[in-house]
Design a protein around this motif. Sequence first.
Motif, PDB file in Angstrom:
ATOM      1  N   TRP A  45      77.250 -29.799  53.595  1.00 40.69           N
ATOM      2  CA  TRP A  45      76.016 -30.545  53.758  1.00 40.69           C
ATOM      3  C   TRP A  45      76.133 -31.837  52.961  1.00 40.69           C
ATOM      4  CZ3 TRP A  45      72.451 -31.472  49.683  1.00 40.69           C
ATOM      5  CH2 TRP A  45      72.851 -30.925  48.458  1.00 40.69           C
ATOM      6  N   SER A  46      75.262 -32.788  53.230  1.00 42.32           N
ATOM      7  CA  SER A  46      75.353 -34.092  52.561  1.00 42.32           C
ATOM      8  C   SER A  46      74.007 -34.491  51.975  1.00 42.32           C
ATOM      9  CB  SER A  46      75.818 -35.176  53.545  1.00 42.32           C
ATOM     10  OG  SER A  46      77.107 -34.889  54.019  1.00 42.32           O
ATOM     11  N   LYS A  94      70.469 -26.610  45.230  1.00 41.55           N
ATOM     12  CA  LYS A  94      70.128 -25.212  44.941  1.00 41.55           C
ATOM     13  C   LYS A  94      69.562 -24.522  46.179  1.00 41.55           C
ATOM     14  CE  LYS A  94      69.227 -25.956  40.015  1.00 41.55           C
ATOM     15  NZ  LYS A  94      68.204 -25.974  38.931  1.00 41.55           N
ATOM     16  N   GLU A  95      68.782 -25.237  46.962  1.00 42.53           N
ATOM     17  CA  GLU A  95      68.234 -24.671  48.197  1.00 42.53           C
ATOM     18  C   GLU A  95      69.341 -24.328  49.183  1.00 42.53           C
ATOM     19  OE1 GLU A  95      65.461 -27.412  49.815  1.00 42.53           O
ATOM     20  OE2 GLU A  95      63.987 -27.191  48.180  1.00 42.53           O
ATOM     21  N   LEU A 150      72.737 -20.159  51.822  1.00 45.57           N
ATOM     22  CA  LEU A 150      74.028 -19.537  52.094  1.00 45.57           C
ATOM     23  C   LEU A 150      74.062 -18.098  51.595  1.00 45.57           C
ATOM     24  CD1 LEU A 150      76.949 -19.635  53.064  1.00 45.57           C
ATOM     25  CD2 LEU A 150      77.573 -20.682  50.863  1.00 45.57           C
ATOM     26  N   GLU A 151      73.540 -17.881  50.402  1.00 45.10           N
ATOM     27  CA  GLU A 151      73.524 -16.527  49.852  1.00 45.10           C
ATOM     28  C   GLU A 151      72.690 -15.583  50.709  1.00 45.10           C
ATOM     29  OE1 GLU A 151      72.206 -17.158  45.882  1.00 45.10           O
ATOM     30  OE2 GLU A 151      74.180 -17.808  45.148  1.00 45.10           O
ATOM     31  N   VAL A 195      84.015 -16.035  48.608  1.00 44.62           N
ATOM     32  CA  VAL A 195      84.002 -17.264  47.817  1.00 44.62           C
ATOM     33  C   VAL A 195      83.073 -18.246  48.525  1.00 44.62           C
ATOM     34  CG1 VAL A 195      85.361 -19.175  46.886  1.00 44.62           C
ATOM     35  CG2 VAL A 195      86.359 -16.868  47.037  1.00 44.62           C
ATOM     36  N   GLU A 196      82.022 -18.677  47.840  1.00 45.22           N
ATOM     37  CA  GLU A 196      81.076 -19.615  48.439  1.00 45.22           C
ATOM     38  C   GLU A 196      81.508 -21.046  48.149  1.00 45.22           C
ATOM     39  OE1 GLU A 196      77.210 -18.751  46.946  1.00 45.22           O
ATOM     40  OE2 GLU A 196      77.302 -16.629  47.480  1.00 45.22           O
ATOM     41  N   GLN A 197      81.494 -21.871  49.194  1.00 48.16           N
ATOM     42  CA  GLN A 197      81.858 -23.275  49.040  1.00 48.16           C
ATOM     43  C   GLN A 197      80.781 -24.129  49.699  1.00 48.16           C
ATOM     44  OE1 GLN A 197      85.792 -23.764  50.681  1.00 48.16           O
ATOM     45  NE2 GLN A 197      86.767 -22.663  49.016  1.00 48.16           N
ATOM     46  N   LEU A 198      80.238 -25.094  48.962  1.00 44.94           N
ATOM     47  CA  LEU A 198      79.199 -25.991  49.476  1.00 44.94           C
ATOM     48  C   LEU A 198      79.630 -27.433  49.268  1.00 44.94           C
ATOM     49  CD1 LEU A 198      77.574 -23.303  48.140  1.00 44.94           C
ATOM     50  CD2 LEU A 198      75.690 -24.544  49.220  1.00 44.94           C
TER      51      LEU A 198
END
Length: 280
Positions: free
Chosen positions: A180-181, A198-199, A204-205, A221-224
């Motif tokens: 996202w940007s 944070k939102e 994602l969670e 593994v979470e990647q944002l």
Amino acid sequence: MTDPIVVGVDGSGRSLRALVWAAHEATLRQCPLRIIHVLPLFHSYATAEEERAQEARNWDHGVVDEATAIVQEAHPDLEVTSALPSGTPAAVLLAEAENAHTVVLGAKGMGGFGSLLIGSVAMQVVGHAASPVVIVNHVPTGHGRIVVGADGSAHSRAALAYAFEQASLRGAPLHAVHAWSHPGPHAYVSAAQDAMAKEQRQALEEWLAPLREEYPDVEVVEQLPDEPPVIALARASDRADLMVVGSRGLGGFHGLALGSVSHHLLQFSQCPLAVIRPRA
């Protein structure tokens, strides 16, 4: 009977890589492998000179015989069937997809333009198949990770479910990428942008939570990344054994078979790409 893994072969190098990937997938899933070599509608042995007709017959059967032999040597216990139906390749493979677990194709077959990374048949099948479709161009090994793109759409949720299943099957960690940007200049960091970040992580969670419960063995593994999805996912594909995406995401028109992200990744993914749509 367990739905088979269907692989299209045409004698090309990418077709061979697709065959190897499909055979490994069928072995992992303990399901049959079905090898398809499509004879074009205009392909008529009867109208050709007998010698040329015999050469064509031998070549077509040779493609399937060679593919079958390769698989049986590598996976002697795998159930393998084959067929040489006549028709347009895309139509035949779409019909096969109705009763397949997955359809696997090379990124481009014989006869394609050299500058194109994705052939027209693969594009049509990806856009309309009832089953998951895996397009094989490069076959990396040793990365030991599955990458999935997530954006909260129905197609993305289907992709997440498929990716968790693959990660569990292969004993591999799953990297969930939600790109996202920030709406404003990147150099300016504000409290509002921090709140937005944070939102996005919380979203994602929430998307991952039910699947984490269903597959407790899968390391996630979470990647944002703060960049466009195509760039983030194409970069992640360089370090993955499989990339999984929905056929289209939140931003596309509902009439489109493929969204812009999945369409671009068909061209630029550095690993096999699974394109998933929700089952009807």
